[in-house]
Design an enzyme around this catalytic site. Structure first.
Site, PDB file in Angstrom:
ATOM      1  CG  ASN A  10      53.022  56.151  43.666  1.00 14.45           C
ATOM      2  OD1 ASN A  10      52.371  55.847  44.676  1.00 14.45           O
ATOM      3  ND2 ASN A  10      53.662  55.252  42.942  1.00 14.45           N
ATOM      4  CD1 TRP A  11      52.303  61.048  48.417  1.00 20.97           C
ATOM      5  CD2 TRP A  11      50.707  60.640  49.942  1.00 20.97           C
ATOM      6  NE1 TRP A  11      51.734  62.245  48.777  1.00 20.97           N
ATOM      7  CE2 TRP A  11      50.758  62.024  49.713  1.00 20.97           C
ATOM      8  CE3 TRP A  11      49.780  60.141  50.859  1.00 20.97           C
ATOM      9  CZ2 TRP A  11      49.919  62.926  50.375  1.00 20.97           C
ATOM     10  CZ3 TRP A  11      48.944  61.027  51.514  1.00 20.97           C
ATOM     11  CH2 TRP A  11      49.014  62.418  51.270  1.00 20.97           C
ATOM     12  CE  LYS A  12      57.139  54.986  44.246  1.00 21.50           C
ATOM     13  NZ  LYS A  12      58.417  54.616  43.679  1.00 21.50           N
ATOM     14  CG  HIS A  96      54.163  51.822  40.250  1.00 22.16           C
ATOM     15  ND1 HIS A  96      55.322  51.261  40.747  1.00 22.16           N
ATOM     16  CD2 HIS A  96      54.387  53.152  40.177  1.00 22.16           C
ATOM     17  CE1 HIS A  96      56.202  52.237  40.965  1.00 22.16           C
ATOM     18  NE2 HIS A  96      55.659  53.385  40.639  1.00 22.16           N
ATOM     19  CD  GLU A  98      57.712  51.015  43.563  1.00 19.79           C
ATOM     20  OE1 GLU A  98      56.715  51.320  44.250  1.00 19.79           O
ATOM     21  OE2 GLU A  98      58.627  51.828  43.302  1.00 19.79           O
ATOM     22  CD  GLU A 167      56.373  55.765  37.403  1.00 22.64           C
ATOM     23  OE1 GLU A 167      56.551  56.808  38.038  1.00 22.64           O
ATOM     24  OE2 GLU A 167      55.993  54.704  37.924  1.00 22.64           O
ATOM     25  N   GLY A 173      63.451  55.880  42.003  1.00 21.21           N
ATOM     26  CA  GLY A 173      64.061  55.867  43.326  1.00 21.21           C
ATOM     27  C   GLY A 173      65.571  55.772  43.308  1.00 21.21           C
ATOM     28  CB  SER A 212      64.915  60.211  39.860  1.00 20.18           C
ATOM     29  OG  SER A 212      65.193  58.965  40.488  1.00 20.18           O
ATOM     30  N   GLY A 234      59.236  60.001  45.514  1.00 17.68           N
ATOM     31  CA  GLY A 234      59.819  60.601  46.709  1.00 17.68           C
ATOM     32  C   GLY A 234      59.560  62.092  46.875  1.00 17.68           C
TER      33      GLY A 234
HETATM   34  P1  13P Z   1      60.672  58.351  42.434  1.00 16.17           P
HETATM   35  O1  13P Z   1      60.189  59.713  41.998  1.00 16.17           O
HETATM   36  O2  13P Z   1      60.864  58.266  43.905  1.00 16.17           O
HETATM   37  O3  13P Z   1      61.840  57.892  41.611  1.00 16.17           O
HETATM   38  O4  13P Z   1      59.462  57.321  42.109  1.00 16.17           O
HETATM   39  C1  13P Z   1      58.907  57.310  40.844  1.00 16.17           C
HETATM   40  C2  13P Z   1      57.669  56.474  40.878  1.00 16.17           C
HETATM   41  O5  13P Z   1      57.740  55.260  40.951  1.00 16.17           O
HETATM   42  C3  13P Z   1      56.369  57.163  40.828  1.00 16.17           C
HETATM   43  O6  13P Z   1      55.335  56.265  40.604  1.00 16.17           O
END
Ligand code: 13P
Length: 251
Positions: A10-12, A96, A98, A167, A173, A212, A234
């Site tokens: 997931n590149w966000k 998600h 976020e 998640e 993150g 993570s 990430g």
């Molecule tokens: P990280 O791997 O950066 O913790 O992010 C996880 C995430 O939200 C994937 O959707």
């Protein structure tokens, strides 16, 4: 029941189109290192077509990060499932954390989005997970049960062609990965909740762990029986790192 491993990045809110094109070339060049593992990438909307072109014929999935349940309408800023499909997407992340925390995504809205994704021919990937406060107060199982029950509330028992991503919000993150035992316990609980809706078919639904995940911790997480893959933030921004995680998922 046999579930083939699946690793998604997931590149966000990262990468311009030229960067997406370079990533696609790198990923395609390294796919043989992860043979047998499904791979998907979730780019910003503007790079979906770039990946669709760059990864054509590779079998790599391309998932949107969010979409509306509405097909069309006066909904400024939204994008429909059909538009994602039209741009070259094969799936879509839904709920998600976020989106839930920063943009007000609700379980009720997700209940409409999951069947809308299926109707448009996209793989729905429902994301669930508890916050730090919810875990501390002992509410984890209750929260996960509610997110699964309500998010999938409008699917029939035969519509099990979905993916779920666990998640834990406190692990996203933060560098704080769930222990393999904690992840396994949550995944097994989620599968028990899926069984309430889908019966035996719950055994073929893949549940991905996210939070993570890195090349050096992926193997132990992915060795757990109910951890069927990973949703990587990430560490998915470099093709080599996503491929290393996918290689760790090989059974
Ligand atoms: P990280 O791997 O950066 O913790 O992010 C996880 C995430 O939200 C994937 O959707």
């Amino acid at each position: 029941m046999m579930r083939s491993p699946l690793v998604a990045g997931n590149w966000k809110l990262f990468k311009l189109r030229a960067e997406a094109a370079a990533f696609a070339a790198d990923l395609k060049g390294g796919l043989s290192s992860a043979a047998g593992v499904g791979i998907a990438v979730c780019p910003p909307f503007t790079s979906i077509d770039v990946l669709a072109t760059g990864l054509a014929g590779s079998g790599v999935g391309i998932w949107g990060q969010h979409a509306s349940a509405a097909e069309s309408g006066a909904l400024t800023g939204e994008i429909s499932m059909g538009m994602l499909k039209d741009a070259g997407a094969t799936g879509v992340l839904l709920g998600h954390s976020e989106r839930r925390q920063l943009f007000g995504e609700t379980d009720a809205a997700l209940a409409d989005k999951v069947p809308a994704a299926l109707a448009a021919g996209l793989l729905p990937v429902l994301c669930v997970g508890e916050t730090d406060a919810e875990r501390e107060s002992g509410a984890t199982n209750e929260v996960l049960a509610r997110q699964v029950r309500e998010g999938l509330g409008k699917l029939s028992p035969t519509q099990a062609d979905i993916v779920v991503a666990y998640e834990p919000v406190w692990a996203i993150g933060t560098g704080k990965t769930a222990t393999p035992e904690l992840a396994q316990a949550a995944h097994a609980w989620i599968r028990s909740q899926l069984a309430e809706r889908f019966g035996e078919a719950a055994g073929s639904i893949r549940i991905l762990y996210g939070g993570s995940v890195k090349p050096d911790n992926a193997a132990t997480l992915l060795s757990q029986p109910d951890v069927d893959g990973a949703l990587v933030g990430g560490a998915s921004l470099e093709a080599a790192s996503l491929l290393a995680i996918a290689a760790a998922a090989r059974r």
